[in-house]
Motif scaffolding. Structure first.
Motif, PDB file in Angstrom:
ATOM      1  N   THR A 213     -13.650 -99.298 -53.984  1.00 36.10           N
ATOM      2  CA  THR A 213     -15.091 -99.555 -54.053  1.00 36.10           C
ATOM      3  C   THR A 213     -15.703 -99.756 -52.676  1.00 36.10           C
ATOM      4  O   THR A 213     -16.906 -99.934 -52.570  1.00 36.10           O
ATOM      5  CB  THR A 213     -15.374-100.823 -54.876  1.00 36.10           C
ATOM      6  OG1 THR A 213     -14.776-101.940 -54.202  1.00 36.10           O
ATOM      7  CG2 THR A 213     -14.804-100.724 -56.275  1.00 36.10           C
ATOM      8  N   LYS A 214     -14.866 -99.758 -51.644  1.00 35.42           N
ATOM      9  CA  LYS A 214     -15.286-100.066 -50.287  1.00 35.42           C
ATOM     10  C   LYS A 214     -15.862-101.472 -50.177  1.00 35.42           C
ATOM     11  O   LYS A 214     -16.782-101.735 -49.414  1.00 35.42           O
ATOM     12  CB  LYS A 214     -16.285 -99.036 -49.749  1.00 35.42           C
ATOM     13  CG  LYS A 214     -15.571 -97.782 -49.243  1.00 35.42           C
ATOM     14  CD  LYS A 214     -14.796 -98.085 -47.969  1.00 35.42           C
ATOM     15  CE  LYS A 214     -13.747 -97.046 -47.637  1.00 35.42           C
ATOM     16  NZ  LYS A 214     -12.566 -97.040 -48.481  1.00 35.42           N
TER      17      LYS A 214
ATOM     18  N   SER B   4     -21.242-100.409 -55.816  1.00 33.28           N
ATOM     19  CA  SER B   4     -21.438-100.255 -54.376  1.00 33.28           C
ATOM     20  C   SER B   4     -22.548 -99.229 -54.127  1.00 33.28           C
ATOM     21  O   SER B   4     -22.600 -98.179 -54.752  1.00 33.28           O
ATOM     22  CB  SER B   4     -20.135 -99.812 -53.717  1.00 33.28           C
ATOM     23  OG  SER B   4     -19.605 -98.711 -54.390  1.00 33.28           O
TER      24      SER B   4
ATOM     25  N   SER C  22     -24.559 -96.765 -51.511  1.00 34.39           N
ATOM     26  CA  SER C  22     -24.451 -96.150 -50.190  1.00 34.39           C
ATOM     27  C   SER C  22     -25.503 -95.058 -50.053  1.00 34.39           C
ATOM     28  O   SER C  22     -25.903 -94.430 -51.023  1.00 34.39           O
ATOM     29  CB  SER C  22     -23.047 -95.579 -49.976  1.00 34.39           C
ATOM     30  OG  SER C  22     -22.744 -94.667 -50.990  1.00 34.39           O
ATOM     31  N   LYS C  23     -25.952 -94.900 -48.824  1.00 35.39           N
ATOM     32  CA  LYS C  23     -26.959 -93.867 -48.555  1.00 35.39           C
ATOM     33  C   LYS C  23     -26.288 -92.499 -48.524  1.00 35.39           C
ATOM     34  O   LYS C  23     -25.086 -92.384 -48.318  1.00 35.39           O
ATOM     35  CB  LYS C  23     -27.630 -94.132 -47.202  1.00 35.39           C
ATOM     36  CG  LYS C  23     -28.503 -95.376 -47.201  1.00 35.39           C
ATOM     37  CD  LYS C  23     -29.373 -95.400 -45.983  1.00 35.39           C
ATOM     38  CE  LYS C  23     -28.562 -95.505 -44.718  1.00 35.39           C
ATOM     39  NZ  LYS C  23     -28.477 -96.773 -44.071  1.00 35.39           N
ATOM     40  N   LYS C  24     -27.096 -91.485 -48.716  1.00 37.23           N
ATOM     41  CA  LYS C  24     -26.581 -90.128 -48.621  1.00 37.23           C
ATOM     42  C   LYS C  24     -26.101 -89.869 -47.188  1.00 37.23           C
ATOM     43  O   LYS C  24     -26.824 -90.145 -46.226  1.00 37.23           O
ATOM     44  CB  LYS C  24     -27.705 -89.143 -48.992  1.00 37.23           C
ATOM     45  CG  LYS C  24     -27.351 -87.679 -48.841  1.00 37.23           C
ATOM     46  CD  LYS C  24     -26.508 -87.163 -50.007  1.00 37.23           C
ATOM     47  CE  LYS C  24     -25.980 -85.770 -49.726  1.00 37.23           C
ATOM     48  NZ  LYS C  24     -24.591 -85.577 -50.117  1.00 37.23           N
ATOM     49  N   ALA C  25     -24.887 -89.366 -47.092  1.00 35.49           N
ATOM     50  CA  ALA C  25     -24.351 -89.082 -45.764  1.00 35.49           C
ATOM     51  C   ALA C  25     -25.073 -87.890 -45.144  1.00 35.49           C
ATOM     52  O   ALA C  25     -25.484 -86.967 -45.854  1.00 35.49           O
ATOM     53  CB  ALA C  25     -22.865 -88.784 -45.878  1.00 35.49           C
TER      54      ALA C  25
ATOM     55  N   LYS D  21     -18.072 -88.127 -44.988  1.00 39.78           N
ATOM     56  CA  LYS D  21     -18.581 -88.732 -43.759  1.00 39.78           C
ATOM     57  C   LYS D  21     -18.505 -90.248 -43.767  1.00 39.78           C
ATOM     58  O   LYS D  21     -18.540 -90.890 -42.727  1.00 39.78           O
ATOM     59  CB  LYS D  21     -20.051 -88.310 -43.564  1.00 39.78           C
ATOM     60  CG  LYS D  21     -20.226 -86.861 -43.181  1.00 39.78           C
ATOM     61  CD  LYS D  21     -19.944 -86.625 -41.704  1.00 39.78           C
ATOM     62  CE  LYS D  21     -21.065 -87.236 -40.855  1.00 39.78           C
ATOM     63  NZ  LYS D  21     -20.784 -87.057 -39.420  1.00 39.78           N
ATOM     64  N   GLN D  22     -18.448 -90.840 -44.955  1.00 39.53           N
ATOM     65  CA  GLN D  22     -18.408 -92.307 -45.016  1.00 39.53           C
ATOM     66  C   GLN D  22     -17.567 -92.749 -46.210  1.00 39.53           C
ATOM     67  O   GLN D  22     -17.240 -91.949 -47.080  1.00 39.53           O
ATOM     68  CB  GLN D  22     -19.827 -92.873 -45.142  1.00 39.53           C
ATOM     69  CG  GLN D  22     -20.531 -92.396 -46.401  1.00 39.53           C
ATOM     70  CD  GLN D  22     -22.027 -92.636 -46.382  1.00 39.53           C
ATOM     71  OE1 GLN D  22     -22.612 -92.796 -45.311  1.00 39.53           O
ATOM     72  NE2 GLN D  22     -22.645 -92.635 -47.551  1.00 39.53           N
ATOM     73  N   ASN D  23     -17.195 -94.038 -46.223  1.00 36.12           N
ATOM     74  CA  ASN D  23     -16.401 -94.619 -47.304  1.00 36.12           C
ATOM     75  C   ASN D  23     -15.071 -93.905 -47.515  1.00 36.12           C
ATOM     76  O   ASN D  23     -14.506 -93.942 -48.601  1.00 36.12           O
ATOM     77  CB  ASN D  23     -17.174 -94.641 -48.623  1.00 36.12           C
ATOM     78  CG  ASN D  23     -18.352 -95.593 -48.572  1.00 36.12           C
ATOM     79  OD1 ASN D  23     -18.357 -96.523 -47.759  1.00 36.12           O
ATOM     80  ND2 ASN D  23     -19.347 -95.358 -49.390  1.00 36.12           N
TER      81      ASN D  23
ATOM     82  N   VAL E 281     -16.642 -93.280 -52.453  1.00 37.35           N
ATOM     83  CA  VAL E 281     -17.135 -94.028 -53.596  1.00 37.35           C
ATOM     84  C   VAL E 281     -17.955 -93.122 -54.501  1.00 37.35           C
ATOM     85  O   VAL E 281     -17.881 -93.206 -55.715  1.00 37.35           O
ATOM     86  CB  VAL E 281     -17.974 -95.244 -53.130  1.00 37.35           C
ATOM     87  CG1 VAL E 281     -18.569 -95.969 -54.311  1.00 37.35           C
ATOM     88  CG2 VAL E 281     -17.109 -96.193 -52.305  1.00 37.35           C
TER      89      VAL E 281
ATOM     90  N   GLU F 160     -22.255 -88.970 -52.737  1.00 40.67           N
ATOM     91  CA  GLU F 160     -23.161 -89.229 -51.617  1.00 40.67           C
ATOM     92  C   GLU F 160     -22.413 -89.243 -50.279  1.00 40.67           C
ATOM     93  O   GLU F 160     -23.008 -89.050 -49.226  1.00 40.67           O
ATOM     94  CB  GLU F 160     -23.843 -90.587 -51.787  1.00 40.67           C
ATOM     95  CG  GLU F 160     -24.567 -90.768 -53.111  1.00 40.67           C
ATOM     96  CD  GLU F 160     -25.916 -90.062 -53.122  1.00 40.67           C
ATOM     97  OE1 GLU F 160     -26.804 -90.525 -52.404  1.00 40.67           O
ATOM     98  OE2 GLU F 160     -26.039 -89.031 -53.812  1.00 40.67           O
ATOM     99  N   ASP F 161     -21.109 -89.521 -50.365  1.00 42.26           N
ATOM    100  CA  ASP F 161     -20.334 -89.675 -49.137  1.00 42.26           C
ATOM    101  C   ASP F 161     -19.950 -88.340 -48.513  1.00 42.26           C
ATOM    102  O   ASP F 161     -19.399 -88.298 -47.422  1.00 42.26           O
ATOM    103  CB  ASP F 161     -19.059 -90.478 -49.429  1.00 42.26           C
ATOM    104  CG  ASP F 161     -19.387 -91.827 -50.012  1.00 42.26           C
ATOM    105  OD1 ASP F 161     -20.465 -92.360 -49.682  1.00 42.26           O
ATOM    106  OD2 ASP F 161     -18.576 -92.346 -50.800  1.00 42.26           O
ATOM    107  N   VAL F 162     -20.216 -87.254 -49.233  1.00 43.13           N
ATOM    108  CA  VAL F 162     -19.708 -85.955 -48.784  1.00 43.13           C
ATOM    109  C   VAL F 162     -20.864 -85.051 -48.345  1.00 43.13           C
ATOM    110  O   VAL F 162     -21.914 -85.019 -48.974  1.00 43.13           O
ATOM    111  CB  VAL F 162     -18.930 -85.275 -49.944  1.00 43.13           C
ATOM    112  CG1 VAL F 162     -18.459 -83.899 -49.528  1.00 43.13           C
ATOM    113  CG2 VAL F 162     -17.758 -86.139 -50.351  1.00 43.13           C
ATOM    114  N   VAL F 163     -20.667 -84.355 -47.232  1.00 38.62           N
ATOM    115  CA  VAL F 163     -21.646 -83.346 -46.831  1.00 38.62           C
ATOM    116  C   VAL F 163     -20.961 -81.981 -46.802  1.00 38.62           C
ATOM    117  O   VAL F 163     -19.744 -81.891 -46.630  1.00 38.62           O
ATOM    118  CB  VAL F 163     -22.258 -83.642 -45.441  1.00 38.62           C
ATOM    119  CG1 VAL F 163     -23.094 -84.898 -45.483  1.00 38.62           C
ATOM    120  CG2 VAL F 163     -21.196 -83.712 -44.388  1.00 38.62           C
TER     121      VAL F 163
END
Lengths: 518, 112
Positions: A447-448, A501, A503-506, B44-46, B51, B54-57
């Motif tokens: 879940t970070k 959790s 999180s913003k869009k990367a 790019k994150q997490n 999670v 959203e973490d992927v581009v």
């Protein structure tokens, strides 16, 4: 009347094999529906589950009650795996000594029902200790998962290795991560006791210790079909008494103590004439009123026993697990109960320690405890993050639990159940103590809740956000710090709902339609 | 380079000792003949688990190299990091396992 015995043996073999395979199903290939079907027929777990929630187990309980009211304690000889195990031992005993025979014995009603009442009182006051010790399904489960399962794993690994030499790789090597020697020893002793009793005294366990046997005995007093001796046709040869594993036929006086009869129908098969028969109530036979009379008197005698139960000290776990103000423990010694159990205390009062969840846990994070839940919760499973961690996408234990101690969860809601909270001891962390990068905990966190933040020059150090932590133990399991981990999960006495959790869009670091960044 | 960690049974030892140094040192034992970095979808994150999506581009890129240090250097740039900030890349370059000076390498850049 051979056919009743034959039907009994066929049904018994089906249920015995099915229930055995459920516990030894290493790859979890048996569908949950089949699991539920066979396990729901188990009296004590289904009774407990019905108290918690109406479910398929309630049908199982209803079914068992109906067949008992109709046919007597046939449950004990067909559906109960421990009963069938005893029948197997008795069969072997007979093979080894052909002249072995059973004789009528006075049933130990006072002892049996005292124990039953005490078990019930303790169970309802929140301590399942006696239920755990004598409940047949759980005992059978413990015998399998503690004694048999390691050998099955070993066989799998040896086979897998040999097949691997020839290029067949379909059998995976399964590591045995942890064995609780106390639990193994306890299962070995109960197996020894059951084997000894059945080898020497037939079904004494069922008529002396078993709470299911006691309960079904009470019901079977009123059952519709009963085994009776017909005085006119009986030749008084005594063959029925000789084959009666429950020692409940007295051929000399032509009496049958039907409350103790486990419905194996051996007597019907053994009778050379039609002297013994299985009759419905409407057929009026010569004197059947004498049946089980002494037993009924004994039941009256023990009605004072409930008082005794209240004198028992509170052996529940309450004395062992003290709650902290904020609902979770700072101490890492407290046991963590699996997701779906809603809380440690609730779990401990409902789990009969059958170890079905332990057998089915793919990551082997569920292991038998010893005294962590207190004396009352001996051998109940706990999360052991030394051995493994709870798979984020797995809800198997909640689906197989027969008693409702772990309630069914779907995968998405499981991901929000917080069974504990990660506690980070910064001074013990590699990053702080050795000034070297690590990040194993954050890598494994699903879940970070554990994320890496800049620390000193170019290092990154973990930071815990307990709002989104679910207590799965991945961080604790991965932490390389020895001897005691720098991050651990402390138990939630009452399970909480973890926040999702956010999180913003990367954002892409370069525009792929343009030039390369190097 | 970091992927070579999968060859090791007790990765805890690496974490305990000095992760970056261990990753670089392993490359002195055995270097892959060809390295391929799939940068089509990049987390790019997490990471490394992620999670949500959203973490992927989507970068739609692919790197191929015989030099594992060079490919890691290029990957870091693709990711948006200074390769010198990734300590094991710097250590590996210092230990002459491979090269970080991409400007002196012959790189074929293909756009499809």
């Amino acid at each position: 009347m051979q056919w009743l015995k034959r039907i009994r043996i066929v049904v018994a073999i089906i249920f015995f094999l099915a229930l055995t395979l459920l516990f030894l199903d290493l790859g979890n290939v048996i569908p949950i529906g089949i699991h539920t079907f066979f396990v729901s027929t188990q009296l004590v777990p289904s009774f407990m589950r019905t108290l918690v929630v109406l479910s398929s187990a309630s049908f199982g309980l209803f079914f068992v009650l109906v067949i008992t009211v109709l046919f007597g304690r046939v449950y004990c000889s067909t559906l109960c795996p421990l009963g069938i195990l005893q029948d197997i031992v008795i069969r072997i005993a007979k093979r080894m000594n052909r002249r072995r025979r059973f004789r009528y014995k006075e049933q130990h009603y006072i002892l049996h029902y005292s124990l039953f009442v005490l078990t019930g009182i303790l169970a309802f006051s929140g301590s399942v200790i006696l239920l755990n010790l004598f409940e047949p399904f759980s005992n059978y489960g413990r015998i399998l998962s503690n004694l048999m399962s390691p050998f099955v794993v070993l066989a799998n690994n040896v086979f897998g290795y040999i097949l691997g030499l020839f290029g067949f790789m379909f059998l995976f090597q399964i590591p045995i991560l942890h064995i609780n020697p106390v639990s193994v020893l306890a299962s070995l002793s109960i197996l020894a006791v059951v084997t000894y009793l059945s080898y020497n005294h037939g079904r004494l366990f069922c008529n002396l210790l078993c709470p299911a046997g006691a309960f079904l005995g009470l019901v079977s007093r009123f059952s519709f079909f009963k085994i009776v001796i017909d005085e006119n046709n009986c030749k008084e040869c005594g063959l029925c008494e000789r084959v009666c594993k429950a020692n409940c036929i007295q051929s000399s006086s032509m009496e049958i103590d039907f409350a103790a009869c486990i419905g194996c129908f051996n007597c019907l098969a053994a009778c050379p004439t039609i002297g013994i028969s299985y009759k419905g109530r409407w057929t009026k036979l010569s004197d059947t009123s004498k049946e089980a009379d002494s037993g009924r008197r004994n039941v009256l005698k023990i009605s004072v026993l409930p008082a005794l139960g209240f004198l028992m000290p509170d052996v529940g776990f309450k004395s062992v697990v003290e709650k902290s103000q904020n609902g979770f423990n700072e101490n890492r010694k407290h046991p963590i109960s699996p997701p779906g159990s809603l809380g440690v205390e609730r779990f401990s009062t409902l789990c009969t320690a059958c170890h079905l969840c332990i057998s089915s846990c793919p990551t082997q994070v569920l292991l038998p405890s010893f005294l962590e839940y207190g004396i009352a919760g001996v051998f109940q499973p706990k999360m052991n993050y030394d051995a493994s961690y709870c798979n984020f996408d797995c809800v198997l234990c909640s689906q197989v639990c027969p008693t409702g101690a772990i309630l069914p969860l779907d995968v998405s809601s499981k991901k929000e159940v917080q069974i504990g909270r990660a506690q980070f001891i910064k001074d013990d962390c590699i990053v702080v103590s050795k000034k070297k990068d690590c990040g194993a905990c954050s890598e494994h966190c699903p879940t970070k809740a554990v994320k890496m933040v800049p620390y000193e020059k170019k290092l990154m150090v973990p930071e815990v956000n307990n709002e989104i932590c679910i207590g799965c133990g991945a961080c604790e399991h991965a932490c390389p710090v020895q001897p005691s981990k720098a991050i651990y999960v402390s138990a939630n006495q009452i399970h909480q709902k973890a926040k999702k959790s956010q999180s913003k869009k990367a954002e892409s670091s370069f525009d792929s339609s343009q030039e390369f960044p190097f | 380079m970091k992927n070579q960690m999968g060859n090791v049974w007790d990765r805890g030892t690496w974490h305990r000792t000095d992760l970056h140094q261990c990753i670089a040192d392993y490359a002195t034992y055995r270097k892959p003949n060809l390295n391929i970095v799939d940068a089509y979808y990049v987390m790019k994150q997490n990471g490394p688990r992620g999670v949500s999506v959203e973490d992927v581009v989507t970068m739609k890129s692919l790197l191929i190299s015989t030099d594992m240090v060079a490919i890691d250097t290029a990957s870091a740039k693709l990711f948006g990091m200074d390769p010198a900030d990734v300590r094991y890349i710097q250590i590996a370059a210092d230990q002459k396992i491979g090269r970080m000076d991409l400007e002196n390498l012959r790189i074929k850049r293909l756009s499809v």
